[in-house]
Design an enzyme around this catalytic site. Structure first.
Site, PDB file in Angstrom:
ATOM      1  N   GLU A  21      31.452  50.481  24.016  1.00 26.54           N
ATOM      2  CA  GLU A  21      31.556  50.014  25.251  1.00 26.54           C
ATOM      3  C   GLU A  21      31.588  50.972  26.338  1.00 26.54           C
ATOM      4  O   GLU A  21      32.364  52.150  26.303  1.00 26.54           O
ATOM      5  CB  GLU A  21      33.009  49.370  25.522  1.00 26.54           C
ATOM      6  N   TRP A  53      31.650  44.575  33.533  1.00 26.35           N
ATOM      7  CA  TRP A  53      31.104  43.904  34.903  1.00 26.35           C
ATOM      8  C   TRP A  53      32.021  44.332  35.963  1.00 26.35           C
ATOM      9  O   TRP A  53      33.490  43.878  35.661  1.00 26.35           O
ATOM     10  CB  TRP A  53      30.749  42.638  34.561  1.00 26.35           C
ATOM     11  N   HIS A  81      29.562  42.118  29.997  1.00 25.52           N
ATOM     12  CA  HIS A  81      30.529  41.384  30.405  1.00 25.52           C
ATOM     13  C   HIS A  81      30.241  40.739  31.554  1.00 25.52           C
ATOM     14  O   HIS A  81      29.242  41.051  32.585  1.00 25.52           O
ATOM     15  CB  HIS A  81      31.679  42.459  30.658  1.00 25.52           C
ATOM     16  N   ASP A 113      40.401  40.860  35.606  1.00 28.40           N
ATOM     17  CA  ASP A 113      41.940  41.028  36.085  1.00 28.40           C
ATOM     18  C   ASP A 113      42.227  40.351  37.494  1.00 28.40           C
ATOM     19  O   ASP A 113      41.438  40.040  38.331  1.00 28.40           O
ATOM     20  CB  ASP A 113      41.994  42.406  36.358  1.00 28.40           C
ATOM     21  N   LYS A 173      40.163  28.133  24.310  1.00 26.08           N
ATOM     22  CA  LYS A 173      39.100  28.997  24.933  1.00 26.08           C
ATOM     23  C   LYS A 173      37.978  29.298  23.939  1.00 26.08           C
ATOM     24  O   LYS A 173      36.745  29.168  24.218  1.00 26.08           O
ATOM     25  CB  LYS A 173      39.725  30.386  25.412  1.00 26.08           C
ATOM     26  N   GLN A 184      42.032  42.742  23.049  1.00 25.35           N
ATOM     27  CA  GLN A 184      42.636  43.838  23.870  1.00 25.35           C
ATOM     28  C   GLN A 184      42.848  45.029  23.099  1.00 25.35           C
ATOM     29  O   GLN A 184      43.362  44.772  22.075  1.00 25.35           O
ATOM     30  CB  GLN A 184      43.657  43.142  24.382  1.00 25.35           C
TER      31      GLN A 184
END
Length: 596
Positions: A21, A53, A81, A113, A173, A184
């Site tokens: 990433e 992103w 993202h 976030d 989801k 995470q």
């Protein structure tokens, strides 16, 4: 190809895999050097890469550009993202169409976030409330074109007060149309293993990949844990505290822990990991080499242009000369370009590092500049109506009465205790400090507060202060700075883009102001002088945009008709951002004479 299919193929073949990433660098030179780095890291054999992103599309163009290069130039399957934070439907549509046009078929759909300073997350007008809404929208509009991933939280979402309900939301989801899951970050493999089993028992069959971030530095790890509330094994905490002043020992411990954690995951039948790199290279490669997962032999030092630079030369030609340089004074073990650039990995130092580094601003990349929400809470920062209110707020932060500011989401570092009284005094006078450090003269590198780098060395620092200066104080302040030149080096700019400095490498350099000031350096056995903390025009201006934008985001917490909104927007337009460096590091108190 869809990454879900690639993961399933690797699992069917019993082949361990890894992915990387990256985040879009803050500067053009950093982006060029990241291309250089990705080309080398591509030879390690990642199954795919992902690119973050920025909230509200803050890095949209650079994210799309970076994704397109990874996909088309380097030939690596790429996940883009995409967050809901401050993104309305039109912005999401534009991002998805741009991704499709660039050949990107993999999207990580995230809520994003919560805006910093907000008590809770809320959708913007015309936007999406939850990541599941974004997943449904993409699936409905694009059918099966995009491979959609979502985030999972082995320790529960940080905002959730009910772990069972939080897990139910996660299951929903995935059911909304997700093809894969990134977890995470975790520092305890057993937590992920237990959570992954729960996912399977709940009927989730899509690939689930654990997120792993090898510890790169004590400060970045401390910040990450503060932001994510990730559980850290007690043994790791203890060992990290014992070596926190030794950067190399911290990295060694980070590699050891990451290797052991991946091995534990593999023993439990989990064959793949998603490695968050923070745009750094050496630690990740050490982890993969230790696990014997890398497809490439360790990198050899060389200075020839690589594929990325050759392919991108036409679009980056004006930046190539700057991008090919390593950090000044930083070639520790070899005179070559590649060895010099590795110092960026050895001593990453947030936005005060070298602005040419791909990791420049890495401490900010995962949470420091989260965007405000108009409905955010003002409980911590009050309702400012005049300069005195702002001075009081900053003074409360310096004295430890409040834990954060709109520009900083953590309390002051321990080394600031050395200058706390002076910082308190100048904030009360109306100079609102954002960053600072004390002068140091030959402090042992093992010092628990100020030390860094290998043992047996010595640390030096020039005192510097960065602050906002209200319009009525600025003329006299600038006059004092100018009268103290060249001992005092300064950069000053306002929201309109006016820029003033005396930091020139020579008289002929006045137009470009390319001088670089090292404000922290270390001398160690067997190494050249290492300069991890640099201040120059490039990194000052990269930060300026965010610094002034934060005033506007703070103002957006209030109604546009309110007095608070009027005061904060006016202040943003009128004040100056000033960085002051005292080049006489042997006199620890001289810099404070500038603030009257």
């Amino acid at each position: 190809m869809k990454v879900s299919e690639k993961i399933q193929q690797a699992a069917a073949a019993g082949t361990p895999f890894f992915s990387f990433e990256y985040f879009p660098p803050k500067t053009e030179q950093g982006l060029v050097n990241l291309y250089d780095r990705i080309e080398r890291m591509a030879r390690l054999g990642p199954l795919f890469v992902a690119v973050t992103w920025g909230a509200g599309g803050a890095t949209a163009q650079r994210t799309l550009e970076l994704c397109g290069v990874c996909q088309s130039v380097f030939g690596i399957e790429t996940v883009m993202h995409l967050t809901c934070t401050n993104m309305d439907q039109a912005m999401v549509d534009e991002a998805l169409e741009s991704a499709k046009n660039a050949g990107i078929r993999n999207i990580l759909a995230l809520r994003g976030d919560p805006p910093r300073g907000a008590e809770y997350w809320t959708a913007c007008d015309g936007g999406f409330t939850y990541a599941a809404d974004l997943v449904r929208y993409i699936r409905e509009k694009y059918q099966d074109y995009f491979c959609i991933g979502v985030a999972g939280y082995p320790e529960g979402h940080i905002e959730s007060k009910d772990a069972d309900q939080d897990f139910k939301y996660f299951v929903e989801k995935v059911a909304a149309g997700a093809d894969f899951v990134f977890s995470q970050l975790v520092y305890d493999a057993s937590l992920f293993i237990k959570w992954e089993k729960r996912c399977r028992d709940s009927g989730i069959q899509v690939p689930i990949v654990p997120g792993v971030l090898p510890i790169q530095s004590y400060q970045s790890f401390r910040r990450l844990v503060h932001l994510t509330k990730a559980q850290v094994p007690e043994d790791l905490k203890t060992r990290l505290e014992d070596v926190k002043a030794n950067d190399q020992a911290v990295k060694d411990l980070g590699v050891e822990h990451a290797v052991n954690m991946v091995r534990e995951l593999q023993s439990a039948g989990i064959s793949g990991v998603h490695l968050t790199t923070l745009n750094l290279e050496s630690t990740v490669q050490r982890v993969l080499n230790a696990l014997e997962m890398s497809n490439a032999t360790p990198l050899t030092v060389g200075s020839s242009l690589n594929l990325a630079q050759q392919t991108l030369r036409s679009v980056t030609a004006p930046l190539s000369a700057a991008a090919d340089q390593g950090p000044p004074g930083g070639a520790s073990d070899s005179g070559s370009t590649l060895a010099a650039k590795r110092v960026w990995d050895d001593f990453p130092n947030g936005r005060w590092g070298d602005a040419r580094s791909p990791a420049f601003g890495s401490l900010d990349a995962y949470g420091a500049m989260l965007k405000f929400d108009p409905h955010g809470s003002s409980n911590t920062w009050g309702n400012p109506l005049c300069n005195a209110d702002v001075s009081k707020l900053f003074s409360q932060y310096v004295s430890g009465e409040i834990p954060s500011l709109p520009w900083s989401d953590e309390p002051l570092l321990a080394e600031t205790q050395r200058i706390r009284d002076e910082l308190l005094r100048i904030n009360q006078l109306g100079y609102w400090t954002l960053a600072s450090q004390p002068a140091l003269d030959s402090v042992p590198s093992s010092d628990p507060t100020h030390g860094w780098g290998p043992r047996g060395g010595y640390i030096y620092q020039k005192a510097f202060v960065e602050c906002f200066v209200p319009a009525q104080l600025f003329p006299a302040f600038l006059s004092r700075l100018q009268s103290a030149s060249p001992r005092i080096t300064y950069y000053a700019s306002n929201a309109q883009g006016d820029f003033i400095t005396n930091a020139y490498s020579s008289q002929s350099d006045e137009e470009n102001a390319t001088a670089v000031t090292a404000v922290t350096w270390g001398v160690f056995p067997g190494r050249a002088v290492v300069q991890p903390t640099l201040i120059d025009k490039m990194n000052f201006l990269a930060w300026r945009t965010e610094a002034f934008q934060t005033w506007r985001e703070w103002a957006a917490m209030f109604s546009p008709e309110s007095k608070e909104y009027e005061f904060l927007t006016t202040t943003a337009e009128e004040c100056w951002l000033v960085n002051v460096v005292d080049n006489e590091f042997k006199n620890a108190h001289a810099i404070w004479d500038m603030f009257k």
